[in-house]
Structures are given as structure tokens and as C-alpha cells.
Design an enzyme around this catalytic site. Structure first.
Site, PDB file in Angstrom:
ATOM      1  N   CYS A   1       0.822  -1.218   0.000  1.00 50.05           N
ATOM      2  CA  CYS A   1       0.000   0.000   0.000  1.00 50.05           C
ATOM      3  C   CYS A   1       0.855   1.268   0.000  1.00 50.05           C
ATOM      4  O   CYS A   1       0.342   2.365  -0.202  1.00 50.05           O
ATOM      5  CB  CYS A   1      -0.956   0.012   1.190  1.00 50.05           C
ATOM      6  SG  CYS A   1      -2.227  -1.269   1.056  1.00 50.05           S
TER       7      CYS A   1
ATOM      8  N   HIS B   1     -10.740  10.281 -10.658  1.00 43.14           N
ATOM      9  CA  HIS B   1      -9.586  10.134 -11.546  1.00 43.14           C
ATOM     10  C   HIS B   1      -8.442  11.072 -11.187  1.00 43.14           C
ATOM     11  O   HIS B   1      -7.718  11.550 -12.048  1.00 43.14           O
ATOM     12  CB  HIS B   1      -9.999  10.267 -13.020  1.00 43.14           C
ATOM     13  CG  HIS B   1     -10.708   9.043 -13.502  1.00 43.14           C
ATOM     14  ND1 HIS B   1     -12.035   8.799 -13.204  1.00 43.14           N
ATOM     15  CD2 HIS B   1     -10.279   7.975 -14.209  1.00 43.14           C
ATOM     16  CE1 HIS B   1     -12.381   7.643 -13.731  1.00 43.14           C
ATOM     17  NE2 HIS B   1     -11.338   7.107 -14.337  1.00 43.14           N
TER      18      HIS B   1
ATOM     19  N   GLU C   1     -13.096   1.376   0.776  1.00 46.13           N
ATOM     20  CA  GLU C   1     -11.916   1.289  -0.074  1.00 46.13           C
ATOM     21  C   GLU C   1     -11.990   0.037  -0.949  1.00 46.13           C
ATOM     22  O   GLU C   1     -11.510   0.022  -2.070  1.00 46.13           O
ATOM     23  CB  GLU C   1     -10.652   1.270   0.791  1.00 46.13           C
ATOM     24  CG  GLU C   1      -9.393   1.517   0.009  1.00 46.13           C
ATOM     25  CD  GLU C   1      -8.207   1.719   0.924  1.00 46.13           C
ATOM     26  OE1 GLU C   1      -7.810   2.881   1.114  1.00 46.13           O
ATOM     27  OE2 GLU C   1      -7.678   0.716   1.433  1.00 46.13           O
TER      28      GLU C   1
END
EC number: 4.-.-.-
Length: 129
Positions: A25, A76, A116
């Protein structure tokens, strides 16, 4: 006392990495985030788009993070470039909460839930629960 509770959900896709994280991560990767907003009020308010006191708050103001990152949202975008804090799910929820509170009338209890992944999420509020 009358109470209105508004609910809305939206999604955005964004990239991020967790600065200082010892694991995968810590590398740039992306998620399709899902967000649920819950706004609770004991009175109705006007908004930027409706001058009469007829809504808790405007859905448009709750969904700001779903906008394209070039238009002030997260979609985005690279969250590390859009937020001042580290981009853990906890900090993302907290940031969305704080930014949303600046956009809606005072006195509204706001809860932000950020997924998430399909089975990993966090809920944030500034109220004692």
C-alpha cells in the site's frame, strides 16, 4: 422535535499511496471508492440553488468529491496531490467530512462512510456516538 435524515451514495476512482507504509500500500495503486453521506437536521435550510427553507442540504454539495479532480473533486485524481494528509481510508473519510461541512448549513450532523474495497470501510463523524 422533527428530524430529517438525508442519505446519498456515490463513487469515484482515484489513485494513491500511503506515505511511509511498509508494504504494497506504500506503492501507487488505485481504488474504486464508494462513499455514503448521511446528513441529519432538526430544521430545513435554503441552499445555493434553492432560496427557500425546504431541504436539509443540497445533494450537489454532498456529492462534491464525485466530481472530476480537474473540477474540484476526487474522481480520476491522485489523492496524495489533492489532500494535505496521508491517504489512509480514515483520513480520506475525515477530509471529505471536513470539506463537506464547509459546504452545507451549520447544525447538520454529518456522517461519512468510505469503502476502499467491497469489504473494507471506515465511518467518520465529529459527533459522539
Amino acid at each position: 422535535m422533527p428530524t430529517w435524515t438525508l442519505h446519498t451514495e456515490f463513487k469515484f476512482d482515484a489513485a494513491h499511496f500511503i506515505d511511509g507504509y511498509d508494504g504494497k500500500c506504500g506503492r501507487m495503486h488505485g481504488h474504486s471508492y464508494k462513499v455514503k453521506m448521511t446528513a441529519k437536521s432538526h430544521k430545513l435550510n435554503p441552499s445555493k440553488y434553492l432560496k427557500s427553507d425546504d431541504m436539509v442540504c443540497d445533494f450537489k454539495e454532498l456529492k462534491w468529491a464525485a466530481k472530476d479532480s480537474k473540477k474540484g473533486g476526487f474522481d480520476h485524481g491522485v489523492l496524495n496531490e489533492l489532500m494535505p494528509d496521508n491517504t489512509t481510508a480514515e483520513r480520506i473519510a475525515e477530509y471529505i467530512h471536513k470539506e463537506t461541512k464547509n459546504r452545507i448549513p451549520e447544525g447538520i450532523d454529518l456522517t461519512v462512510t468510505v469503502w476502499e474495497t467491497d469489504n473494507s470501510w471506515v465511518e467518520y463523524t465529529d459527533q459522539d456516538v
